[in-house]
Structures are given as C-alpha cells and as structure tokens.
Design a protein around this motif. Sequence first.
Motif, PDB file in Angstrom:
ATOM      1  N   SER A  60     -13.845 -11.746  -9.024  1.00 43.22           N
ATOM      2  CA  SER A  60     -12.862 -12.825  -9.026  1.00 43.22           C
ATOM      3  C   SER A  60     -12.115 -12.822  -7.693  1.00 43.22           C
ATOM      4  O   SER A  60     -11.740 -11.776  -7.187  1.00 43.22           O
ATOM      5  CB  SER A  60     -11.876 -12.621 -10.173  1.00 43.22           C
ATOM      6  N   LYS A  61     -11.890 -13.990  -7.159  1.00 45.63           N
ATOM      7  CA  LYS A  61     -11.231 -14.110  -5.860  1.00 45.63           C
ATOM      8  C   LYS A  61      -9.744 -14.433  -5.965  1.00 45.63           C
ATOM      9  O   LYS A  61      -9.051 -14.501  -4.968  1.00 45.63           O
ATOM     10  CB  LYS A  61     -11.921 -15.191  -5.013  1.00 45.63           C
ATOM     11  N   LYS A  62      -9.259 -14.680  -7.193  1.00 40.53           N
ATOM     12  CA  LYS A  62      -7.851 -15.048  -7.395  1.00 40.53           C
ATOM     13  C   LYS A  62      -7.264 -14.198  -8.512  1.00 40.53           C
ATOM     14  O   LYS A  62      -7.919 -13.893  -9.505  1.00 40.53           O
ATOM     15  CB  LYS A  62      -7.737 -16.510  -7.793  1.00 40.53           C
ATOM     16  N   TYR A  63      -5.984 -13.854  -8.343  1.00 38.96           N
ATOM     17  CA  TYR A  63      -5.248 -13.121  -9.367  1.00 38.96           C
ATOM     18  C   TYR A  63      -3.828 -13.650  -9.365  1.00 38.96           C
ATOM     19  O   TYR A  63      -3.168 -13.660  -8.335  1.00 38.96           O
ATOM     20  CB  TYR A  63      -5.258 -11.618  -9.070  1.00 38.96           C
ATOM     21  N   GLY A  64      -3.375 -14.137 -10.510  1.00 37.63           N
ATOM     22  CA  GLY A  64      -2.040 -14.713 -10.597  1.00 37.63           C
ATOM     23  C   GLY A  64      -1.117 -13.899 -11.483  1.00 37.63           C
ATOM     24  O   GLY A  64      -1.545 -13.355 -12.500  1.00 37.63           O
ATOM     25  N   ILE A  65       0.133 -13.828 -11.051  1.00 38.57           N
ATOM     26  CA  ILE A  65       1.173 -13.185 -11.854  1.00 38.57           C
ATOM     27  C   ILE A  65       2.360 -14.142 -11.927  1.00 38.57           C
ATOM     28  O   ILE A  65       2.540 -14.991 -11.055  1.00 38.57           O
ATOM     29  CB  ILE A  65       1.633 -11.836 -11.241  1.00 38.57           C
ATOM     30  N   HIS A  66       3.141 -14.018 -12.996  1.00 42.21           N
ATOM     31  CA  HIS A  66       4.365 -14.801 -13.076  1.00 42.21           C
ATOM     32  C   HIS A  66       5.409 -14.171 -12.165  1.00 42.21           C
ATOM     33  O   HIS A  66       5.405 -12.962 -11.939  1.00 42.21           O
ATOM     34  CB  HIS A  66       4.905 -14.837 -14.502  1.00 42.21           C
ATOM     35  N   PHE A 101       5.015  -6.653  -5.876  1.00 45.15           N
ATOM     36  CA  PHE A 101       4.055  -7.595  -5.308  1.00 45.15           C
ATOM     37  C   PHE A 101       3.360  -6.987  -4.093  1.00 45.15           C
ATOM     38  O   PHE A 101       2.138  -7.090  -3.948  1.00 45.15           O
ATOM     39  CB  PHE A 101       4.743  -8.904  -4.920  1.00 45.15           C
ATOM     40  N   ASN A 102       4.133  -6.344  -3.223  1.00 46.58           N
ATOM     41  CA  ASN A 102       3.540  -5.741  -2.029  1.00 46.58           C
ATOM     42  C   ASN A 102       2.540  -4.645  -2.383  1.00 46.58           C
ATOM     43  O   ASN A 102       1.503  -4.506  -1.718  1.00 46.58           O
ATOM     44  CB  ASN A 102       4.629  -5.215  -1.097  1.00 46.58           C
ATOM     45  N   LYS A 103       2.822  -3.868  -3.434  1.00 45.74           N
ATOM     46  CA  LYS A 103       1.862  -2.846  -3.876  1.00 45.74           C
ATOM     47  C   LYS A 103       0.573  -3.497  -4.363  1.00 45.74           C
ATOM     48  O   LYS A 103      -0.523  -3.036  -4.041  1.00 45.74           O
ATOM     49  CB  LYS A 103       2.471  -1.973  -4.972  1.00 45.74           C
ATOM     50  N   LEU A 104       0.703  -4.568  -5.152  1.00 47.22           N
ATOM     51  CA  LEU A 104      -0.494  -5.290  -5.601  1.00 47.22           C
ATOM     52  C   LEU A 104      -1.261  -5.877  -4.420  1.00 47.22           C
ATOM     53  O   LEU A 104      -2.489  -5.849  -4.387  1.00 47.22           O
ATOM     54  CB  LEU A 104      -0.108  -6.425  -6.549  1.00 47.22           C
ATOM     55  N   ASN A 105      -0.530  -6.406  -3.477  1.00 49.46           N
ATOM     56  CA  ASN A 105      -1.161  -7.020  -2.309  1.00 49.46           C
ATOM     57  C   ASN A 105      -1.947  -5.988  -1.503  1.00 49.46           C
ATOM     58  O   ASN A 105      -3.017  -6.288  -0.972  1.00 49.46           O
ATOM     59  CB  ASN A 105      -0.094  -7.695  -1.447  1.00 49.46           C
ATOM     60  N   ASP A 106      -1.424  -4.769  -1.423  1.00 55.79           N
ATOM     61  CA  ASP A 106      -2.143  -3.697  -0.730  1.00 55.79           C
ATOM     62  C   ASP A 106      -3.459  -3.374  -1.437  1.00 55.79           C
ATOM     63  O   ASP A 106      -4.481  -3.142  -0.797  1.00 55.79           O
ATOM     64  CB  ASP A 106      -1.285  -2.428  -0.636  1.00 55.79           C
ATOM     65  N   ILE A 107      -3.419  -3.359  -2.775  1.00 52.70           N
ATOM     66  CA  ILE A 107      -4.634  -3.089  -3.550  1.00 52.70           C
ATOM     67  C   ILE A 107      -5.630  -4.229  -3.397  1.00 52.70           C
ATOM     68  O   ILE A 107      -6.828  -4.002  -3.245  1.00 52.70           O
ATOM     69  CB  ILE A 107      -4.295  -2.882  -5.045  1.00 52.70           C
ATOM     70  N   LEU A 163      -3.685 -13.146  -4.077  1.00 47.63           N
ATOM     71  CA  LEU A 163      -2.646 -13.046  -5.096  1.00 47.63           C
ATOM     72  C   LEU A 163      -1.807 -14.316  -5.123  1.00 47.63           C
ATOM     73  O   LEU A 163      -1.426 -14.834  -4.074  1.00 47.63           O
ATOM     74  CB  LEU A 163      -1.725 -11.867  -4.807  1.00 47.63           C
ATOM     75  N   TYR A 164      -1.542 -14.792  -6.323  1.00 50.25           N
ATOM     76  CA  TYR A 164      -0.717 -15.981  -6.524  1.00 50.25           C
ATOM     77  C   TYR A 164       0.469 -15.607  -7.407  1.00 50.25           C
ATOM     78  O   TYR A 164       0.343 -14.773  -8.301  1.00 50.25           O
ATOM     79  CB  TYR A 164      -1.506 -17.087  -7.227  1.00 50.25           C
ATOM     80  N   ILE A 165       1.595 -16.264  -7.165  1.00 49.61           N
ATOM     81  CA  ILE A 165       2.754 -16.107  -8.033  1.00 49.61           C
ATOM     82  C   ILE A 165       2.980 -17.448  -8.722  1.00 49.61           C
ATOM     83  O   ILE A 165       3.166 -18.471  -8.074  1.00 49.61           O
ATOM     84  CB  ILE A 165       4.009 -15.683  -7.251  1.00 49.61           C
TER      85      ILE A 165
END
Length: 191
Positions: free
Chosen positions: A8-14, A49-55, A62-64
């Motif tokens: 998957s190329k996209k991952y969204g979080i609220h 968010f920054n930790k997720l972005n690093d992963i 990453l989308y919010i």
Amino acid sequence: KLSKLLGSKKYGIHAGFLIDIRLTEIGEKIKLKKIFDRKRALSRFVDGFNKLNDIANDDVSLYIENNVFSHTNKKTYKSINPFLFTDFEGYLELADQINFKPLIDLAHLKVSCNSLKIEFINQVKELLSRSDYIHLSSNDGLHDTNKSLINDYQLIEIIKNFSLTKKHITLEIYENLDTIKKNYEHLKTME
C-alpha cells in the motif's frame, strides 16, 4: 510496516484529540472529559506523526484526516472543540508544525462546519486545493452517518465545481454494495 508489507502506498490517520477517547466512543457521543493542554497535545501528536513518518520513509505516504465535531459532541463540549484539524484553521495549525498531506473527509467537514458555525463551501475551497485524497459520503450535517451521496444535491453541486482529476477518492458509504456501485457510477458521470 503493514502498509509496506501489503504494498500500500498510502496510510491515513485522524488528527489528534484534546481528550482521551475510549475506542467505544469513536463516532459516538463522547462523555465530558478533562481537556488536555492544547500545546502539549499538539506536540505529542506531532512527535507521533514524525515517528510514523520515519518508519514510512519514502515507501508510504502518510495522510492526516480531518476529524469530525458532531452536533452531539458540540452540545457536550459547548464552546470547546476537543479535536485537532476539524476545519481549515485546524489544518493551518498542524501545517505550521509538520509537513503533511491532508486527507479530506467532506462528510466530516460538513458536520464540523455546522457545529462550528462556519461556511462549508469556503472550507471546501481551502482544503480541497491542498489535497489529493478525499473521502466521500453524505449525512444530515449533524452527525457522520456515511450515507449515499446521490441525493445530496448540495454536495454533488460542490463536487461538480472542483476537479477530481488526479485525486484519490474513497467512497466511505456504510450501505449495501449496490448502493456503493450506484454512487461510483454517478461520480464517473461527473468527470
């Protein structure tokens, strides 16, 4: 990591919250709770968010997603919006802290605009121009009910006025498969 594994190329979080929400309260009436310090809550969200972005690295975008501030929760929290990023002002608050891609849920935005007493169409103009990923469904403007959008003439007219070309769209409709297909076909006629 799961998105990478699945290709998957996209991952969204609220966007984050200023309250501690129980899992059972998501999408429901939220009991009155202590409001967290806004700066500390925002800082914690940004760190996460920054930790997720690093992963995610460059493998997954990453989308919010904008939160929804329902009529029911407005009655509980009165003048305090306990959610981050429910409108354009909330987007700017996050964008001042981090570089992110917004996932715009138009149904969330419609409800939040009613609760916050702000103009929906102006919010749509500001936010859709900054996003390439949209969630679509309809509701009564008071609660996020994930209904078919075929008979929501106001939303259809708004969508017609914006180019959906090169935008990723998720029909977030909680109805039967035939209804979802009809919505899909209806949207295709608007291209």
